[in-house]
Design a protein around this motif. Structure first.
Motif, PDB file in Angstrom:
ATOM      1  N   GLU A 337      -8.237  -7.026   0.484  1.00 36.66           N
ATOM      2  CA  GLU A 337      -7.338  -6.681   1.576  1.00 36.66           C
ATOM      3  C   GLU A 337      -5.996  -6.164   1.033  1.00 36.66           C
ATOM      4  O   GLU A 337      -5.454  -5.159   1.501  1.00 36.66           O
ATOM      5  CB  GLU A 337      -7.139  -7.942   2.453  1.00 36.66           C
ATOM      6  CG  GLU A 337      -6.237  -7.801   3.654  1.00 36.66           C
ATOM      7  CD  GLU A 337      -6.835  -6.908   4.746  1.00 36.66           C
ATOM      8  OE1 GLU A 337      -8.039  -6.604   4.668  1.00 36.66           O
ATOM      9  OE2 GLU A 337      -6.074  -6.484   5.639  1.00 36.66           O
ATOM     10  N   ALA A 338      -5.485  -6.891  -0.005  1.00 38.82           N
ATOM     11  CA  ALA A 338      -4.213  -6.499  -0.609  1.00 38.82           C
ATOM     12  C   ALA A 338      -4.317  -5.106  -1.236  1.00 38.82           C
ATOM     13  O   ALA A 338      -3.419  -4.262  -1.089  1.00 38.82           O
ATOM     14  CB  ALA A 338      -3.798  -7.531  -1.652  1.00 38.82           C
ATOM     15  N   ARG A 340      -6.441  -2.793  -0.404  1.00 35.15           N
ATOM     16  CA  ARG A 340      -6.576  -1.806   0.654  1.00 35.15           C
ATOM     17  C   ARG A 340      -5.201  -1.445   1.237  1.00 35.15           C
ATOM     18  O   ARG A 340      -4.878  -0.274   1.422  1.00 35.15           O
ATOM     19  CB  ARG A 340      -7.485  -2.381   1.756  1.00 35.15           C
ATOM     20  CG  ARG A 340      -8.089  -1.366   2.696  1.00 35.15           C
ATOM     21  CD  ARG A 340      -9.026  -2.015   3.700  1.00 35.15           C
ATOM     22  NE  ARG A 340      -8.406  -3.122   4.404  1.00 35.15           N
ATOM     23  CZ  ARG A 340      -7.496  -2.977   5.355  1.00 35.15           C
ATOM     24  NH1 ARG A 340      -7.102  -1.790   5.707  1.00 35.15           N
ATOM     25  NH2 ARG A 340      -6.981  -4.036   5.939  1.00 35.15           N
ATOM     26  N   LYS A 341      -4.388  -2.469   1.416  1.00 38.99           N
ATOM     27  CA  LYS A 341      -3.052  -2.246   1.974  1.00 38.99           C
ATOM     28  C   LYS A 341      -2.206  -1.419   1.011  1.00 38.99           C
ATOM     29  O   LYS A 341      -1.485  -0.500   1.401  1.00 38.99           O
ATOM     30  CB  LYS A 341      -2.358  -3.588   2.263  1.00 38.99           C
ATOM     31  CG  LYS A 341      -2.763  -4.149   3.602  1.00 38.99           C
ATOM     32  CD  LYS A 341      -1.933  -5.344   3.944  1.00 38.99           C
ATOM     33  CE  LYS A 341      -2.362  -5.885   5.300  1.00 38.99           C
ATOM     34  NZ  LYS A 341      -2.120  -7.298   5.381  1.00 38.99           N
ATOM     35  N   GLN A 342      -2.329  -1.795  -0.293  1.00 32.32           N
ATOM     36  CA  GLN A 342      -1.558  -1.070  -1.318  1.00 32.32           C
ATOM     37  C   GLN A 342      -1.943   0.409  -1.317  1.00 32.32           C
ATOM     38  O   GLN A 342      -1.101   1.296  -1.427  1.00 32.32           O
ATOM     39  CB  GLN A 342      -1.839  -1.712  -2.700  1.00 32.32           C
ATOM     40  CG  GLN A 342      -0.951  -1.198  -3.838  1.00 32.32           C
ATOM     41  CD  GLN A 342       0.540  -1.398  -3.520  1.00 32.32           C
ATOM     42  OE1 GLN A 342       0.955  -2.472  -3.122  1.00 32.32           O
ATOM     43  NE2 GLN A 342       1.337  -0.346  -3.645  1.00 32.32           N
ATOM     44  N   GLU A 344      -3.108   2.123   1.169  1.00 31.78           N
ATOM     45  CA  GLU A 344      -2.514   2.740   2.346  1.00 31.78           C
ATOM     46  C   GLU A 344      -1.052   3.118   2.085  1.00 31.78           C
ATOM     47  O   GLU A 344      -0.605   4.220   2.383  1.00 31.78           O
ATOM     48  CB  GLU A 344      -2.556   1.763   3.525  1.00 31.78           C
ATOM     49  CG  GLU A 344      -3.804   1.929   4.384  1.00 31.78           C
ATOM     50  CD  GLU A 344      -3.861   0.865   5.473  1.00 31.78           C
ATOM     51  OE1 GLU A 344      -4.984   0.532   5.865  1.00 31.78           O
ATOM     52  OE2 GLU A 344      -2.775   0.368   5.888  1.00 31.78           O
TER      53      GLU A 344
END
Ligand SMILES: Nc1ncnc2c1ncn2[C@@H]1O[C@H](COP(=O)(O)OP(=O)(O)OP(=O)(O)O)[C@@H](O)[C@H]1O
Length: 367
Positions: A337-338, A340-342, A344
């Motif tokens: 998740e982290a 994926r956010k990074q 983005e």
């Protein structure tokens, strides 16, 4: 005259009543109870248990038997309830026989699973006489009595109570068989009707699993005295040695005492091992047989405990492994998740960087 009456009472033949099943071809022609002569040889003398406990029970019974005026004075029915509990083979049935012989009371052995409904229970109750012990053995197996009481008036024959039982039947089809006797009916039977029948009645419930019973059933007042019958202690062994072999002391007693302190063996098993296997088997042989049997039981108990400990260990290891796997999966998930956010954020940044570069270019061209 009083004395003559007492002797007559002492010598009277005791009866053992059992309730007839209300199902079957000839049921309509049968009376509620059938009886045979009660000839169980158990007495408090032959009962293997701690002498102080035995004494306490005998005193309790004597107090009850002599308590006619006392019960009248306090305005309570002349009845007393006993709950006998303990593992199979610890002497619950023997205790009931000893009580009956001690008090000179008849015994009514009530098989609840043969009783069709609360109305029939009521009829059976009315047919019993005073100076008697009503026995309901293995109460936990007789009916589904555990915590499923109905919130009705509890009257015998109560329709709602019947419905309550049919719900139970749905839940557990193998239980209750054809019986519609409910816990509320039974409680009412103990408290109300039976009390009103008058005169010198004892009720005994037995169970191997006291924790399974509804507390309402065994509260004081219904079951006045709770008696635990347990594994064979040294004192109980001495009673059995005297009964079975006529021996009050022996050089093997200390060893047996030590072994019995280390192992759970029922009086029934001890008695079985003490019994001579042939007419010429001597006392020492019998005690050695018992020692051997206790040692085997001890070894088996040890193995069982080890197996149980291993099972628990394995279960705990499985639980831990599952917990760890879940934690690992959770960690991986949050890591993904982290990332994926990074990604983005990076993409956004790249986009805005590209846009500002284009803007700069455009501005340069203008100038
Ligand atoms: N405390 C005891 N004193 C004397 N004999 C005993 C005792 N316990 C068991 N026995 C012997 O073992 C046999 C079985 O005992 P009994 O039927 O009284 O046990 P129980 O606790 O009622 O067992 P269950 O729960 O299986 O009905 C009896 O016939 C008796 O010979």
């Amino acid at each position: 005259m009083e004395e003559g009456r007492a002797i007559a009472t002492r010598n009277r033949q005791l009866k053992l009543f059992t309730n007839n099943s209300s199902n079957g071809w000839f049921a309509y022609r049968m009376k509620g109870w059938s009886h045979v002569v009660f000839e169980h040889p158990a007495t408090f003398e032959t009962l293997a248990m701690e002498p102080s406990k035995k004494e306490e029970i005998m005193n309790d019974l004597v107090k009850f038997k002599k308590g006619k005026e006392y019960y009248a004075k306090i305005g309570k029915a002349w009845k007393r309830g006993y709950l006998l509990y303990g593992p199979p083979g610890t002497g619950k049935s023997s205790m009931i026989a000893a009580m009956a012989n001690f008090l000179n009371y008849d015994v009514y052995d009530l098989e609840l699973t043969s009783v069709k409904d609360n109305t029939e229970l009521r009829k059976l109750l009315i047919e019993t006489t005073g100076k008697s012990i009503m026995v309901i053995e293995d109460i936990d197996c007789s009916l589904d009595l555990t915590g499923r009481r109905t919130k009705t008036t509890g009257k015998v024959g109560d329709e709602k109570a019947k419905q309550d039982t049919s719900t139970n039947k749905k839940d557990k089809p193998e239980e209750n068989k054809s019986s519609h006797v409910t816990l509320s009916g039974l409680l009412n039977f103990i408290d109300g009707l039976w009390s009103a029948c008058g005169g010198e009645r004892i009720i005994v419930f037995t169970t191997n699993f006291v924790d399974k019973l509804d507390p309402a059933l065994i509260r004081r007042g219904r079951m006045d005295k709770h008696i635990e019958l347990s594994y064979c202690c040294y004192e109980a062994f001495k009673v059995l040695a005297k009964n079975y072999l006529g021996v009050e002391s022996h050089e093997l007693f200390p060893e047996i005492e030590k072994l019995l302190g280390e192992t759970n063996m029922t009086p029934a098993d001890v008695a079985e091992n003490l019994m001579p296997k042939s007419t010429d088997e001597g006392v020492e042989n019998c005690f050695n047989n018992l020692i051997q049997a206790i040692e085997v039981a001890k070894e088996e108990a040890k193995k069982k405990a080890e197996k149980e400990a291993k099972r628990k260990e394995e279960k705990e290891a499985k639980r831990k492994a599952k917990e760890e796997a879940e934690m690992k999966a959770e960690k991986e998930e949050s890591q993904l998740e982290a990332e994926r956010k990074q990604e983005e954020v990076d993409q956004k940044e790249m986009k805005s960087n590209g846009k500002s570069a284009e803007d700069t270019k455009e501005n340069d061209l203008i100038h």
